[in-house]
Write a protein that holds these residues in place. Structure first.
Motif, short mmCIF file in Angstrom:
data_model
loop_
_atom_site.label_atom_id
_atom_site.label_comp_id
_atom_site.label_asym_id
_atom_site.label_seq_id
_atom_site.Cartn_x
_atom_site.Cartn_y
_atom_site.Cartn_z
N UNK A 45 -12.30 48.05 48.70
CA UNK A 45 -12.01 48.75 47.44
C UNK A 45 -10.88 49.75 47.61
N UNK A 46 -10.83 50.45 48.75
CA UNK A 46 -9.75 51.41 48.99
C UNK A 46 -8.40 50.70 49.06
N UNK A 47 -8.35 49.62 49.82
CA UNK A 47 -7.09 48.88 49.95
C UNK A 47 -6.69 48.29 48.61
N UNK A 48 -7.64 47.75 47.90
CA UNK A 48 -7.35 47.15 46.60
C UNK A 48 -6.83 48.19 45.62
N UNK A 49 -7.45 49.36 45.60
CA UNK A 49 -7.00 50.44 44.72
C UNK A 49 -5.59 50.88 45.08
N UNK A 50 -5.35 51.00 46.37
CA UNK A 50 -4.02 51.41 46.83
C UNK A 50 -2.98 50.37 46.44
N UNK A 51 -3.31 49.10 46.59
CA UNK A 51 -2.37 48.05 46.21
C UNK A 51 -2.08 48.09 44.71
N UNK A 52 -3.13 48.34 43.93
CA UNK A 52 -2.94 48.33 42.48
C UNK A 52 -2.14 49.53 42.00
N UNK A 53 -2.29 50.67 42.65
CA UNK A 53 -1.61 51.86 42.16
C UNK A 53 -0.27 52.08 42.86
#
Length: 169
Positions: A45-53
């Motif tokens: 979730x952290x990596x995914x959030x970082x990729x999205x933002x």
């Protein structure tokens, strides 16, 4: 952002939506496995959030005029020229074409295994139903004729053995 960067972000976002986290969590047995799974999910979730933002946004264009006023045009022009000369190479995916046929072959193999597993499951369900029926009829009181009525292939096998004078020794 380059086209490859957007593609990575899109794939990660779609993967995050399609992962059945709850379904996988139900399969875990030990507390240690549950802890590791929770850690994995948090990290994902952290990596995914970082990729999205962070990585999905285009960088803001540089206001060269603002810097010319404060620093001076000669130095800013030098930086602008160096900035314009930087060419970020486009990502060329050489890996996916190599592994796509292998992955597709594995998917076909998986479907075949699934079909055979379902057939075997059906066969086992029928066998369980037969055993349950035999159990209810009390196998100890069943006659050979009643048993052979249920299993004609065995009757044929025994008749053939008797006809051919094969008594098992």
């Amino acid at each position: 952002m380059s086209g490859a960067g957007k593609k990575v972000v899109d794939v990660a976002f779609k993967a995050g939506r399609t992962i059945d986290w709850e379904g996988m969590a139900k399969l875990l047995v030990s507390d240690e496995a549950r802890k590791e799974f929770a850690t994995l999910r948090r990290a994902f979730d952290e990596v995914n959030t970082q990729l999205q933002t962070k990585f999905s946004q285009e960088p803001e264009p540089i206001d060269w005029e603002y810097y010319r006023k404060g620093i001076g045009s000669r130095l800013v022009d030098m930086y602008k020229q160096a900035y314009d000369e930087v060419k970020i190479p486009k990502y060329v995916d050489n890996v996916t074409p190599q592994y796509k046929p292998k992955f597709d072959a594995l998917l076909v193999e998986l479907k075949e295994a699934e079909e055979s597993s379902l057939k075997e499951s059906e066969r086992l369900e029928k066998e369980i139903a037969e055993v349950q029926e035999l159990k209810q009829k009390k196998l100890s009181t069943m006659t050979a004729d009643e048993y052979f009525e249920k299993h004609p292939e065995l009757k044929k096998k025994f008749d053939d053995e008797i006809r051919n004078d094969y008594w098992g020794y």
